[in-house]
Write a protein that holds these residues in place. Structure first.
Motif, mmCIF file in Angstrom:
data_model
loop_
_atom_site.group_PDB
_atom_site.id
_atom_site.type_symbol
_atom_site.label_atom_id
_atom_site.label_comp_id
_atom_site.label_asym_id
_atom_site.label_seq_id
_atom_site.Cartn_x
_atom_site.Cartn_y
_atom_site.Cartn_z
ATOM 1 N N LEU A 217 0.833 -1.206 0.000
ATOM 2 C CA LEU A 217 0.000 0.000 0.000
ATOM 3 C C LEU A 217 0.870 1.259 0.000
ATOM 4 C CD1 LEU A 217 -2.939 1.058 0.145
ATOM 5 C CD2 LEU A 217 -2.655 1.127 2.639
ATOM 6 N N PHE A 218 0.565 2.177 -0.943
ATOM 7 C CA PHE A 218 1.273 3.436 -1.090
ATOM 8 C C PHE A 218 0.259 4.571 -1.188
ATOM 9 C CE2 PHE A 218 3.978 0.180 -2.769
ATOM 10 C CZ PHE A 218 5.275 0.559 -2.462
ATOM 11 N N THR A 219 0.753 5.791 -0.999
ATOM 12 C CA THR A 219 -0.061 6.957 -1.329
ATOM 13 C C THR A 219 0.727 7.875 -2.255
ATOM 14 O OG1 THR A 219 0.698 8.252 0.587
ATOM 15 C CG2 THR A 219 -1.295 6.927 0.861
ATOM 16 N N ILE A 220 0.004 8.475 -3.195
ATOM 17 C CA ILE A 220 0.548 9.560 -4.015
ATOM 18 C C ILE A 220 0.048 10.856 -3.400
ATOM 19 C CG2 ILE A 220 0.495 10.678 -6.268
ATOM 20 C CD1 ILE A 220 0.197 7.915 -7.515
ATOM 21 N N ASN A 221 0.977 11.711 -2.985
ATOM 22 C CA ASN A 221 0.628 12.962 -2.322
ATOM 23 C C ASN A 221 1.144 14.155 -3.124
ATOM 24 O OD1 ASN A 221 -0.267 11.285 -0.345
ATOM 25 N ND2 ASN A 221 1.022 12.102 1.287
ATOM 26 N N PRO A 222 0.334 15.202 -3.261
ATOM 27 C CA PRO A 222 0.838 16.416 -3.905
ATOM 28 C C PRO A 222 1.804 17.157 -2.978
ATOM 29 C CG PRO A 222 -1.367 16.788 -3.064
ATOM 30 C CD PRO A 222 -1.075 15.336 -2.831
ATOM 31 N N THR A 223 2.804 17.785 -3.567
ATOM 32 C CA THR A 223 3.704 18.642 -2.805
ATOM 33 C C THR A 223 3.319 20.097 -3.045
ATOM 34 O OG1 THR A 223 5.319 18.911 -4.581
ATOM 35 C CG2 THR A 223 5.524 16.944 -3.201
ATOM 36 N N SER A 224 4.075 21.001 -2.454
ATOM 37 C CA SER A 224 3.779 22.428 -2.610
ATOM 38 C C SER A 224 3.979 22.904 -4.044
ATOM 39 C CB SER A 224 4.666 23.247 -1.668
ATOM 40 O OG SER A 224 6.035 23.003 -1.938
ATOM 41 N N ALA A 225 4.682 22.081 -4.847
ATOM 42 C CA ALA A 225 4.903 22.471 -6.245
ATOM 43 C C ALA A 225 3.681 22.211 -7.122
ATOM 44 C CB ALA A 225 6.115 21.724 -6.801
ATOM 45 N N PHE A 226 2.763 21.384 -6.663
ATOM 46 C CA PHE A 226 1.558 21.091 -7.438
ATOM 47 C C PHE A 226 0.548 22.214 -7.242
ATOM 48 C CE2 PHE A 226 -2.664 18.856 -7.598
ATOM 49 C CZ PHE A 226 -2.686 18.667 -8.973
ATOM 50 N N LYS A 227 -0.082 22.681 -8.315
ATOM 51 C CA LYS A 227 -0.965 23.841 -8.253
ATOM 52 C C LYS A 227 -2.431 23.500 -8.487
ATOM 53 C CE LYS A 227 2.756 26.169 -7.656
ATOM 54 N NZ LYS A 227 3.137 26.538 -6.270
ATOM 55 N N GLY A 228 -2.767 22.207 -8.590
ATOM 56 C CA GLY A 228 -4.163 21.833 -8.796
ATOM 57 C C GLY A 228 -4.431 21.468 -10.245
ATOM 58 N N LEU A 229 -5.645 20.977 -10.504
ATOM 59 C CA LEU A 229 -5.998 20.511 -11.843
ATOM 60 C C LEU A 229 -7.415 20.957 -12.183
ATOM 61 C CD1 LEU A 229 -4.877 18.785 -14.196
ATOM 62 C CD2 LEU A 229 -6.028 16.812 -13.155
ATOM 63 N N GLU A 230 -7.533 21.708 -13.261
ATOM 64 C CA GLU A 230 -8.815 22.273 -13.687
ATOM 65 C C GLU A 230 -9.806 21.191 -14.121
ATOM 66 O OE1 GLU A 230 -10.074 25.178 -13.734
ATOM 67 O OE2 GLU A 230 -8.566 26.746 -13.967
ATOM 68 N N PRO A 231 -11.100 21.466 -14.081
ATOM 69 C CA PRO A 231 -12.093 20.550 -14.660
ATOM 70 C C PRO A 231 -11.784 20.292 -16.133
ATOM 71 C CG PRO A 231 -13.182 22.201 -13.331
ATOM 72 C CD PRO A 231 -11.745 22.638 -13.425
ATOM 73 N N GLY A 232 -11.873 19.024 -16.524
ATOM 74 C CA GLY A 232 -11.599 18.648 -17.901
ATOM 75 C C GLY A 232 -10.127 18.462 -18.215
ATOM 76 N N ALA A 233 -9.250 18.799 -17.287
ATOM 77 C CA ALA A 233 -7.814 18.704 -17.546
ATOM 78 C C ALA A 233 -7.293 17.302 -17.252
ATOM 79 C CB ALA A 233 -7.062 19.732 -16.696
ATOM 80 N N THR A 234 -6.159 16.996 -17.851
ATOM 81 C CA THR A 234 -5.527 15.688 -17.693
ATOM 82 C C THR A 234 -4.079 15.883 -17.277
ATOM 83 O OG1 THR A 234 -6.938 14.618 -19.329
ATOM 84 C CG2 THR A 234 -4.830 13.589 -18.904
#
Length: 862
Positions: free
Chosen positions: A102-119
């Motif tokens: 079992l692992f988790t993928i976690n966002p860091t402070s460098a990640f800015k989010g993901l818009e609706p419809g974005a990939t």
């Protein structure tokens, strides 16, 4: 015993974030409002290649798509998943290992989010090789930081198929032939269809068989006359005939008028042997023991037409035969793992029906492991209240964490257990079918479910102020700060063998299991006590262990704890009239040769009637002679080799084929081709498909006469990591189980002793051809309906291009190949392949059984 899991821990995940659409900066307030619905997150995984970098590693991508109306926040969440590891290539995400797989993928402070419809595409580099669909991560779910106890299922998760066979033919796999359909064609081209008259109609192959120019008309109107010693077998036979004719046959001990069925007692054959004679006026089975009568009944069932179970019959023709038969090995075993993924009682009973039909007589029940405890033990309710349940958890207090893709909720097959009543029912059902059930209590490693369950018991009783009672069955030393990591990634799965409470726990479990056997009237002689894969580092920092070493002159270091533990376990079992059974490691110890550590045979238990399952015959590993070394050293050995009898291994190296592959690939031929007393003779290709040189085995140990006598039997094993459903269970089990049945029961074939290679090849190919004809023409059609029907694996077609024509074939006669040339999926109504097809740009082939069920499609592109 198990795979060297490629999800080894002490690794990070490689993720390079590539935004196809926009990324949005979100405020802290927005990230905790939970406006985003995780069910709007779709994820797909894709294998890119198996030759990434200079070391053995593969390259894949995880693609995240926001299908919702709200942006994915820049922080405040984790994506949980099983079965993915690697190195981070981007600062925007990190992989945190929780435990096990079992692992988790976690966002860091460098990640800015993901818009609706974005990939967002996450690039991952992982150790090892990814050769099929079972390499993919799975069990994905979402957890908000503000609601850490809640696991939320995501939207869609898909694994993209790999059509390019070269992607799984690189690195260490480069010596394996490609493309797959050409390989399969070459393997199949020796197979010729035989007529029904050329096939032995009793399965597995009997010692002596002769067909008579007679036949018996069987119906429910014909009574079964039996010797009083065979009353159970007569009742069983009557119930089996009811499954065909819709009503039971009368059973009686007094003579009946002909025609009749007669279960006759004789001084010979002995043991499990029997004689069967079918003439136009009687079916007579003669044996000295009930087991022999039972196996004679199974032979009568395989004499019946395969369609006998398809619908209710009024009568059936049984061909006239004379058969004299007895098993080659007295121990013919199948091991079922229900800890990793649970199987219902009904599924277990169905498996027992299958075993009985093919004359297997031992059911090795692997009911507990790190990921689950599956049998209710009176007085220890936490074993099933906690140890049988899997789901999202932060502390494993009320249930165990998700494993093998079981997800955030406590559902089948990740969760489940057998009540005492269920287990007693299983024991009774097995005993009626002359199958011994051997329970396996995994110790001291692979015991996390038991450890966490007894921790829960400890906490409950401590809250009640019952400290002494709380400590009674504790399996870990609370002061132990030892650091270790098991092969499957656990850091808390080994019982502390210095604790007196460990032995109190084992006594309690053994006594309660024995009571269930007594109530069921089931035999119990041996109990399997595990013994495999205890990692380095355990017990090194345990105060309780330090006290034991200080006070016991026979334990000088943690290295002595292995022998200390099994001496106590052996004594515990002997006091109760049971014999010790374990994995190969129970008979091994570490020794130094030229300054290097090696595993050698330990004589400590060799003269104490200890029986071992020896799994390591991994071709190319250098330990192919381990079973022979242990047998020569005095241990009773059950041949349980991974290279021939691990049915959870994938059938072939093709991306859509499910199953593990750390031990190579395993189809029907691997168990059939096994030579118990000379494994080296035809084990000439390693798990990567590479040929071994002629001198490879020259220095390996051969069986002595004493060692040969210590080979007690053969076992097939089905580990449960990838058994996500009943259908998957039956797919991996069948037809491989038929190869096991043949090799465990049938007499030694001539080719096993043949020294001349050309004669050996011709004799082997002749027997193999006969075997696949029997399987394809008689046994698999029987299993379409027997015991409710089994969804066995239907073979894939082989294909080749010769002189601008496409030829196709199939491994087993009795199946039909159909094809299309317009790109559509072949169906039961598609054209049947009869002769070579003029070249087309693309041809799809698919094999169908007599019931119209199709196997996996192959695509030939020119």
């Amino acid at each position: 015993m198990r795979l060297p899991n490629h999800t080894r821990i002490q690794r990070g995940l490689v993720i390079a974030a590539c935004l196809i659409f926009g990324i949005v900066q979100l405020s802290q307030a927005q990230s905790t409002d939970h406006d985003f619905n995780p069910e709007a997150l779709d994820v797909s995984w894709k294998l890119v290649d198996n030759a990434y970098g200079e070391s053995v590693q593969y390259h894949s991508t995880l693609t995240l798509t926001n299908t919702g109306d709200e942006p994915i926040p820049a922080e405040g969440w984790s994506l949980y998943l099983n079965n993915l590891a690697g190195e981070v290539q981007s600062e925007q995400f990190e992989l945190i290992h929780k435990n096990g797989d079992l692992f988790t993928i976690n966002p860091t402070s460098a990640f800015k989010g993901l818009e609706p419809g974005a990939t967002l595409e996450l690039k991952v580099t992982s150790p090892g090789l990814a050769l099929n669909v079972s390499s993919s991560p799975y069990g994905l779910y979402w957890v908000w930081d503000s609601k850490p106890d809640d696991g939320i299922s995501i939207g869609e998760y898909t694994v993209e198929q790999v059509d390019d066979h070269e992607k799984i033919s690189l690195g260490l796999q480069a010596d394996s032939p490609a493309p797959m359909y050409e390989t399969v064609y070459q393997q199949n081209k020796q197979i010729k269809s035989l007529s029904a008259d050329e096939l032995t109609k009793v399965f597995p192959s009997p010692v002596a068989y002769e067909e008579l120019d007679q036949e018996f008309q069987l119906s429910a109107d014909i009574p079964i006359q039996y010797n009083p010693d065979f009353s159970n077998e007569a009742a069983y036979f009557s119930k089996e005939l009811e499954n065909i004719f819709g009503r039971k046959s009368e059973v009686k001990t007094e003579p009946t008028a002909t025609p009749k069925i007669h279960l006759r007692k004789g001084e010979e054959p002995s043991g499990e042997g029997y004689e069967l004679r079918v003439t136009d006026d009687a079916i007579t089975i003669t044996a000295s023991q009930p087991a022999g009568i039972f196996y004679g009944i199974q032979s009568v069932k395989t004499l019946l037409p395969p369609s006998a179970w398809a619908s209710e019959e009024s009568s059936l023709v049984v061909p006239g035969v004379e058969v004299t038969d007895a098993p080659r090995f007295g121990y013919r075993s199948f091991m079922q793992d229900v800890a990793r993924n649970f199987r219902t009682k009904e599924q277990i009973l169905k498996t027992l029906d299958l075993m009985a039909l093919y004359k297997l007589n031992v059911f090795h029940f692997h009911f507990n492991d790190d990921e689950g405890w599956r049998i209710e033990i009176p007085g220890l309710p936490e074993l099933t209240e906690v140890g049988s349940e899997r789901g999202h958890t932060l502390d494993n207090h009320e249930r165990l964490q998700p494993s093998y893709g079981s997800g955030p909720d406590s559902t089948y097959p990740g969760s489940g257990y057998y009540s005492t009543e269920d287990f007693i029912d299983i024991l009774k059902y097995a005993t009626e079918r002359h199958i011994r059930v051997i329970p396996e209590i995994e110790t001291p490693g692979h015991a996390r479910a038991a450890i966490k369950s007894m921790d829960a018991r400890y906490r409950r009783l401590m809250k009640q102020g019952k400290e002494q009672e709380a400590k009674k069955y504790l399996l870990r030393d609370p002061g132990d700060t030892s650091t270790y990591r098991s092969v499957q990634g656990w850091d808390d799965n080994v019982i502390n063998v210095a604790l007196p409470s460990t032995y109190a726990f084992l006594e309690k479990v053994v006594d309660e299991l024995a009571a269930m056997y007594d109530e069921a009237g089931a035999p119990l002689y041996r109990i399997h006590m595990g013994g495999d894969e205890v990692p380095a580092g355990v017990w090194e920092q345990s105060p309780v262990v330090d006290q034991l070493i200080a006070g016991n002159p026979d334990v000088e270091s943690t290295g002595d704890l292995w022998s200390y533990f099994y001496q106590k376990v052996n004594a515990l079992l002997k006091e109760r009239g049971f014999a010790l059974y374990g994995w190969e490691e129970v008979g091994m110890r570490e020794a130094l040769w030229s300054g290097e550590s090696h595993s050698v045979v330990d004589s400590a238990f060799a003269e104490q009637d200890v029986q071992l399952d020896v799994w390591n015959n991994l071709v190319g590993s250098g330990d192919e002679d381990l079973a022979y070394r242990l047998a020569n050293g005095g241990y009773k050995v059950v041949l349980s080799g991974v290279s021939n009898f691990y049915f959870d291994l994938a059938y072939q190296k093709a991306f859509p084929e499910p199953g593990l592959y750390w031990g190579g690939f395993q189809d029907l031929e691997k168990p059939f081709s096994f030579i118990p007393y000379n494994f080296y003779k035809n084990a000439r290709i390693d798990r990567f498909g590479r040929k071994l040189n002629d001198s490879y085995y020259q220095d390996m140990e051969r069986l002595t006469d004493e060692g040969r006598a210590n080979i007690v039997g053969i076992q097939g094993l089905l580990w449960g990591e990838k058994l996500i459903s009943r259908e998957r269970q039956e797919y991996m089990l069948l037809p491989k189980l038929l190869g096991l049945a043949e090799r465990a029961w049938a007499p030694q074939p001539d080719w096993a002793l043949e020294a001349d290679s050309s004669t050996w090849n011709s004799e082997y190919n002749r027997d193999w051809n006969r075997f696949v004809n029997k399987v394809g023409m008689r046994e698999l059609p029987r299993l379409d309906h027997y015991s409710g029907g089994f969804e066995y694996r239907i073979p894939t077609a082989g294909a080749t291009v010769i002189n601008e024509e496409v030829k196709a074939n199939v491994q087993m006669p009795g199946f039909t190949i159909r094809y299309t040339t317009d790109g559509s999926e072949p169906t039961i109504n598609s054209r049947e392949y009869i002769r070579p097809i003029p070249s087309e740009e693309m041809i799809k082939f698919r094999v169908f059984n007599r019931s119209g069920r199709g196997g996996r499609t192959i695509k030939v592109e020119l």
